[in-house]
Design a protein around this motif. Sequence first.
Motif, short mmCIF file in Angstrom:
data_model
loop_
_atom_site.label_atom_id
_atom_site.label_comp_id
_atom_site.label_asym_id
_atom_site.label_seq_id
_atom_site.Cartn_x
_atom_site.Cartn_y
_atom_site.Cartn_z
N ALA A 48 44.84 68.51 -17.04
CA ALA A 48 45.88 68.45 -16.01
C ALA A 48 46.86 69.61 -16.13
CB ALA A 48 46.61 67.11 -16.06
N LEU A 49 47.11 70.08 -17.34
CA LEU A 49 47.97 71.25 -17.52
C LEU A 49 47.32 72.52 -16.98
CD1 LEU A 49 49.42 70.68 -21.09
CD2 LEU A 49 50.67 70.60 -18.92
N ARG A 50 46.04 72.63 -17.18
CA ARG A 50 45.31 73.83 -16.74
C ARG A 50 44.95 73.78 -15.26
NH1 ARG A 50 41.74 76.63 -21.19
NH2 ARG A 50 43.26 76.53 -22.84
N ASP A 51 44.72 72.59 -14.74
CA ASP A 51 44.34 72.44 -13.34
C ASP A 51 45.06 71.23 -12.78
OD1 ASP A 51 43.19 72.40 -10.84
OD2 ASP A 51 41.16 71.97 -11.56
N ASP A 64 47.11 48.07 -42.83
CA ASP A 64 46.31 46.93 -42.40
C ASP A 64 45.23 47.52 -41.49
OD1 ASP A 64 45.29 44.45 -41.84
OD2 ASP A 64 46.94 43.84 -40.52
N LYS A 65 44.10 47.88 -42.08
CA LYS A 65 43.06 48.61 -41.36
C LYS A 65 42.47 47.80 -40.21
CE LYS A 65 41.66 51.81 -44.90
NZ LYS A 65 40.56 52.57 -45.43
N ILE A 66 42.29 48.50 -39.10
CA ILE A 66 41.66 47.84 -37.96
C ILE A 66 40.15 47.85 -38.13
CG2 ILE A 66 43.58 48.37 -36.41
CD1 ILE A 66 41.96 50.62 -35.21
N ALA A 67 39.47 47.00 -37.40
CA ALA A 67 38.01 46.88 -37.50
C ALA A 67 37.34 48.18 -37.05
CB ALA A 67 37.53 45.73 -36.63
N PRO A 68 36.19 48.51 -37.68
CA PRO A 68 35.49 49.76 -37.34
C PRO A 68 35.18 49.91 -35.85
CG PRO A 68 34.59 48.83 -39.35
CD PRO A 68 35.55 47.82 -38.80
N ALA A 69 34.76 48.86 -35.17
CA ALA A 69 34.45 48.96 -33.74
C ALA A 69 35.70 49.30 -32.93
CB ALA A 69 33.82 47.66 -33.24
N ARG A 70 36.83 48.68 -33.28
CA ARG A 70 38.08 48.98 -32.58
C ARG A 70 38.52 50.41 -32.89
NH1 ARG A 70 42.78 44.84 -31.67
NH2 ARG A 70 41.22 44.27 -30.15
N ARG A 71 38.36 50.85 -34.13
CA ARG A 71 38.72 52.22 -34.51
C ARG A 71 37.93 53.22 -33.66
NH1 ARG A 71 41.32 53.67 -38.54
NH2 ARG A 71 40.78 51.79 -39.71
N LYS A 72 36.63 52.99 -33.54
CA LYS A 72 35.79 53.89 -32.74
C LYS A 72 36.28 53.93 -31.30
CE LYS A 72 31.11 54.74 -31.15
NZ LYS A 72 29.74 54.28 -31.08
N LYS A 73 36.56 52.77 -30.73
CA LYS A 73 37.04 52.70 -29.35
C LYS A 73 38.37 53.43 -29.20
CE LYS A 73 38.50 49.39 -25.85
NZ LYS A 73 38.71 47.99 -25.51
N MET A 74 39.28 53.25 -30.16
CA MET A 74 40.59 53.89 -30.08
C MET A 74 40.49 55.41 -30.23
SD MET A 74 42.69 51.61 -29.31
CE MET A 74 44.15 52.57 -29.53
N ILE A 75 39.64 55.88 -31.12
CA ILE A 75 39.49 57.33 -31.29
C ILE A 75 38.88 57.95 -30.04
CG2 ILE A 75 38.27 59.12 -32.61
CD1 ILE A 75 38.78 57.39 -35.12
N GLN A 76 37.92 57.27 -29.43
CA GLN A 76 37.35 57.77 -28.17
C GLN A 76 38.39 57.79 -27.06
OE1 GLN A 76 33.99 55.08 -27.88
NE2 GLN A 76 32.57 56.67 -28.57
N LYS A 77 39.21 56.76 -26.99
CA LYS A 77 40.26 56.70 -25.97
C LYS A 77 41.31 57.78 -26.23
CE LYS A 77 43.30 53.47 -23.55
NZ LYS A 77 43.63 54.51 -22.64
N PHE A 78 41.65 57.97 -27.47
CA PHE A 78 42.61 59.02 -27.86
C PHE A 78 42.09 60.38 -27.39
CE2 PHE A 78 44.50 62.13 -30.61
CZ PHE A 78 45.75 61.64 -30.96
N ALA A 79 40.83 60.69 -27.71
CA ALA A 79 40.24 61.98 -27.33
C ALA A 79 40.18 62.14 -25.81
CB ALA A 79 38.84 62.11 -27.94
N THR A 80 39.80 61.09 -25.13
CA THR A 80 39.71 61.15 -23.67
C THR A 80 41.08 61.39 -23.04
OG1 THR A 80 37.77 59.71 -23.68
CG2 THR A 80 39.00 59.87 -21.61
N ASP A 81 42.09 60.64 -23.49
CA ASP A 81 43.44 60.81 -22.95
C ASP A 81 43.95 62.22 -23.22
OD1 ASP A 81 43.27 58.17 -22.20
OD2 ASP A 81 45.03 57.52 -23.31
N ALA A 82 43.76 62.72 -24.44
CA ALA A 82 44.23 64.05 -24.79
C ALA A 82 43.53 65.11 -23.95
CB ALA A 82 44.02 64.31 -26.28
N ALA A 83 42.23 64.98 -23.75
CA ALA A 83 41.47 65.95 -22.95
C ALA A 83 41.93 65.92 -21.49
CB ALA A 83 39.98 65.67 -23.06
N ARG A 84 42.17 64.74 -20.95
CA ARG A 84 42.64 64.64 -19.56
C ARG A 84 44.01 65.30 -19.39
NH1 ARG A 84 40.48 58.63 -18.72
NH2 ARG A 84 38.44 59.18 -17.89
#
Length: 143
Positions: A137-140, A113-133
């Motif tokens: 935190a592991l390195r510093d 059940d595909k999510i809307a493109p705007a929500r997908r973009k927001k989720m992928i950006q949030k995913f990347a931001t959380d993973a980078a943070r």
Amino acid sequence: MTLDLQPGQRLARGVSRHLAAHGFVSVEEFVPARGLRVDVMGLGPKGELWVIECKSSRADYQSDSKWQGYLEWCDRFFWAVDTEFPTDLLPDETGLIIADAYDAEIVRMAPEDKIAPARRKKMIQKFATDAARRLHALRDPRP
């Protein structure tokens, strides 16, 4: 370094390993929106978003009253349980993964059940931001 993982965390590790073998990356304990925290969010090679909820017991499953709120944040929703879990409790319209601490297997593919493109973009950006943070935190670990 030895990790003392809880049962659900062991399932999440096995699920994440399985997803990685299929080209997915994952973040555990991901917050898609305020008040929600999914056990595993998987991001696939084509931008697909999967939510996997890990349940270690009948009581753990029965105490989860928020899982239906996760459906609007993913393309597919799965339960991950071990071989001892009574799978007849789980809704047929959801995916099923049998897992342990080392690997997993999808035994019932979740309907898409595909999510809307705007929500997908927001989720992928949030995913990347959380993973980078988390990596930062592991390195510093200093605040």
